[in-house]
Design an enzyme around this catalytic site. Structure first.
Site, PDB file in Angstrom:
ATOM      1  N   CYS A   5     -12.155   9.090 -40.450  1.00 26.71           N
ATOM      2  CA  CYS A   5     -12.284  10.091 -41.516  1.00 26.71           C
ATOM      3  C   CYS A   5     -13.217   9.552 -42.595  1.00 26.71           C
ATOM      4  O   CYS A   5     -14.049  10.265 -43.144  1.00 26.71           O
ATOM      5  CB  CYS A   5     -10.928  10.376 -42.146  1.00 26.71           C
ATOM      6  SG  CYS A   5      -9.657  10.916 -41.009  1.00 26.71           S
ATOM      7  N   CYS A   9      14.196  26.593 -41.945  1.00 26.94           N
ATOM      8  CA  CYS A   9      14.783  27.683 -42.726  1.00 26.94           C
ATOM      9  C   CYS A   9      15.046  28.887 -41.811  1.00 26.94           C
ATOM     10  O   CYS A   9      16.097  29.514 -41.878  1.00 26.94           O
ATOM     11  CB  CYS A   9      13.808  28.102 -43.825  1.00 26.94           C
ATOM     12  SG  CYS A   9      14.350  27.740 -45.485  1.00 26.94           S
TER      13      CYS A   9
END
Lengths: 282, 107
Positions: A97, A243
């Protein structure tokens, strides 16, 4: 008699105030190693709340203290691992990167506060995880990282951490971001699962209430990937899926259109909050 | 994968003040008790010694054993009389020595 009655009323009000205070978000300020963090701010136009509150305000005092000190924050170990990955050569092009982006503290500043962004190539919103994959496949000659695999959370946490303290701000005018925002809003308010719950049921209607031992927050995402005391470093789509699983619904796949739309919409709901990555939550 | 250690020492203190020092090193602390998929024991590799010295005088040292979990964290107190440098060393089972230092100014 009248005086007694007044005293009685005062006592009752006092009790009510105490009971309410237990579940209210705390009145406290957060500073991480000298960087002031905005944990409450005026909501953007069209927001259901007047004030946007960070999940930090809903956590216990001990958890809040761990967030204050980056040394104590266990999520910082992951950020360091992410830094190692940032500098590791991956793929056939012999690039890391850092080869293109150099110092993340400079080049990645603000990235965590402004994603998801519009990606013209795929004609979809793109988040940090998918942007990493795009770089890996298109620039570095490497394979894309699967959901939550091989340092995806760590690298994402490292990149987002570079924006610590910066206010979340999405550009909805790019491409078709607005229509994805609309779609995300539909997902947010759609009741789903055997328990027939929408995101809004807990994080809007019941915000601030206790759900058994859990203090319901606004469900803000400014601290992701977060360090959860129960599961360690947790990515956003992992949290979404968790969730949704709890509503006993079928879980959408990570990075699916539904969840990308939801990420766009929920990130917007936290406009103005500081990036807290890696936040410490329960 | 042992990476660079992290230390936290106050930048300055008053003479005779008791300060708190925190240190943490990322390390797997492989206990030697586990086996891999084929059933072969995974060799032990832990940090076995930690020391902190202030201007050559030992402030704190300890031996570590296999029961200590990954990423060992130490927090201890020290009294500082004059300005100087704290030196920290961690000794790995494989012979590597990880070092870090932090200066402190006493006013």
């Amino acid at each position: 008699m009248k005086r007694l009655l007044i005293a009685g009323v005062a006592l009752a009000t006092g009790l009510a105030a105490t009971a309410g205070a237990i579940a209210d978000p705390v009145d406290d300020t957060l500073e991480i190693d000298g960087t002031p963090i905005v944990t409450r701010t005026a909501a953007p136009e069209g927001h259901p709340f007047d004030e946007v509150l960070s999940g930090w305000l809903f956590r216990e005092a001990e958890t809040r203290d761990v967030s204050r000190d980056s040394f104590e924050n266990p999520g910082m170990i992951a950020v360091e691992d992410g830094e190692t990955l940032w500098n590791t050569v991956m793929g056939s092009e012999g690039k890391s990167c850092a080869t293109c982006h150099d110092d993340a503290a400079v080049s990645m500043k603000g990235v965590g506060a402004s994603f998801p962004k519009w990606d013209a190539d795929s004609q979809k919103p793109i988040n940090v995880e998918l942007q990493i994959n795009k770089c890996l496949t298109e620039q570095m000659g490497a394979e894309a990282i699967g959901f939550n695999k091989k340092g995806q959370r760590e690298l994402t946490a490292y990149i987002k951490h570079q924006s610590l303290g910066m206010p979340v701000k999405l550009d909805l005018s790019e491409g078709e971001m607005q229509s994805w925002w609309d779609k995300g809003k539909d997902v947010y308010y759609a009741r789903t699962g055997q328990l027939n719950l929408a995101c809004a049921s807990c994080h809007e209607v019941a915000m601030g209430k206790m759900i058994r031992a859990d203090h319901l927050s606004q469900g803000q995402v400014n601290g992701f990937p977060t360090y959860r005391l129960k599961s360690g470093l947790t990515s956003l789509h992992q949290r979404f899926r968790g969730c949704i699983r709890d509503t006993r619904a079928e879980q959408p796949k990570a990075f699916s259109d539904d969840l990308m739309a939801l990420e766009t919409y929920v990130t917007w709901r936290g406009t103005g909050l500081s990036v807290e990555t890696p936040a410490v939550r329960q | 994968m042992a990476s660079k250690p992290r230390i936290k020492v106050p930048k300055s203190a008053s003479a005779g003040e008791v300060i708190t020092i925190k240190t943490l090193i990322s390390h797997e602390m492989e206990s030697g008790q586990r086996k891999d998929k084929e059933g072969n024991p995974i060799p032990r590799r832990i940090i076995n010694k930690f020391t902190c010295a202030f201007e050559g005088a030992t402030v704190f040292e300890c031996d570590l054993d296999p029961a200590i979990s990954a990423n060992p964290y130490f927090e201890f107190n020290a009294k500082v009389a004059q300005s100087g440098t704290f030196k920290f060393t961690w000794v790995d089972d494989d012979g590597s020595v990880y070092e870090a230092e932090a200066p402190i100014e006493v006013k």
